[in-house]
Design an enzyme around this catalytic site. Structure first.
Site, PDB file in Angstrom:
ATOM      1  N   HIS A   3       0.820  -1.209   0.000  1.00 13.68           N
ATOM      2  CA  HIS A   3       0.000   0.000   0.000  1.00 13.68           C
ATOM      3  C   HIS A   3       0.854   1.260   0.000  1.00 13.68           C
ATOM      4  O   HIS A   3       0.616   2.181  -0.765  1.00 13.68           O
ATOM      5  CB  HIS A   3      -0.934  -0.001   1.214  1.00 13.68           C
ATOM      6  CG  HIS A   3      -1.918   1.125   1.180  1.00 13.68           C
ATOM      7  ND1 HIS A   3      -1.626   2.370   1.671  1.00 13.68           N
ATOM      8  CD2 HIS A   3      -3.165   1.182   0.685  1.00 13.68           C
ATOM      9  CE1 HIS A   3      -2.670   3.156   1.489  1.00 13.68           C
ATOM     10  NE2 HIS A   3      -3.618   2.456   0.894  1.00 13.68           N
ATOM     11  N   HIS A  62      -7.374  -2.717  -3.757  1.00 12.98           N
ATOM     12  CA  HIS A  62      -6.028  -2.367  -4.210  1.00 12.98           C
ATOM     13  C   HIS A  62      -5.441  -3.486  -5.062  1.00 12.98           C
ATOM     14  O   HIS A  62      -4.854  -3.230  -6.120  1.00 12.98           O
ATOM     15  CB  HIS A  62      -5.106  -2.050  -3.039  1.00 12.98           C
ATOM     16  CG  HIS A  62      -5.396  -0.741  -2.390  1.00 12.98           C
ATOM     17  ND1 HIS A  62      -5.567   0.424  -3.104  1.00 12.98           N
ATOM     18  CD2 HIS A  62      -5.551  -0.413  -1.091  1.00 12.98           C
ATOM     19  CE1 HIS A  62      -5.813   1.415  -2.270  1.00 12.98           C
ATOM     20  NE2 HIS A  62      -5.816   0.937  -1.041  1.00 12.98           N
TER      21      HIS A  62
END
Length: 118
Positions: A3, A62
């Site tokens: 991330h 994601h």
């Protein structure tokens, strides 16, 4: 692909990337935001086939969109635009026994620390 972050902890991605690269120059660690971006990795790719794996505990938006999606800004699309074949691996780190065991050991140590201070 991790991330990333917008605080000091993002430097750990660079540390991890350097350590992993030192073990195997064909393995790259990067993040969506922060220290090691896909732009940093693309020039170092040596193989025609690239496996994209999330450095995330679970597979969510994601991994599905930013990493493996069909959008032109996804890591997959950007790697494929360089003429390479992509193989997305949609399995989060929590699905690997080794990662889960480490996570549980750290959780146990943190909980034990809390109980000792009471």
């Amino acid at each position: 692909m991790g991330h990333g972050a917008e605080h000091q902890a993002v430097a750990r991605y660079a540390d991890l990337a350097e350590a992993v690269y030192g073990i195997d120059a064909h393995v790259h660690v990067g993040a969506m935001n922060g220290a090691v971006l896909l732009e940093d990795i693309l020039p170092r790719l040596a193989s025609e086939r690239v496996w994209l794996m999330p450095l995330l505990s679970v597979v969510g938006n994601h991994a599905l969109k930013d990493m493996a999606g069909q959008d032109s800004q996804s890591w997959r699309s950007r790697v494929e635009s360089q003429g390479r074949q992509c193989v997305p691996v949609l399995k989060g780190t929590a699905e690997y026994a080794g990662f889960a065991e480490i996570w549980l050991r750290h959780l146990e140590a943190a909980a034990q620390s809390c109980f000792e201070s009471v």
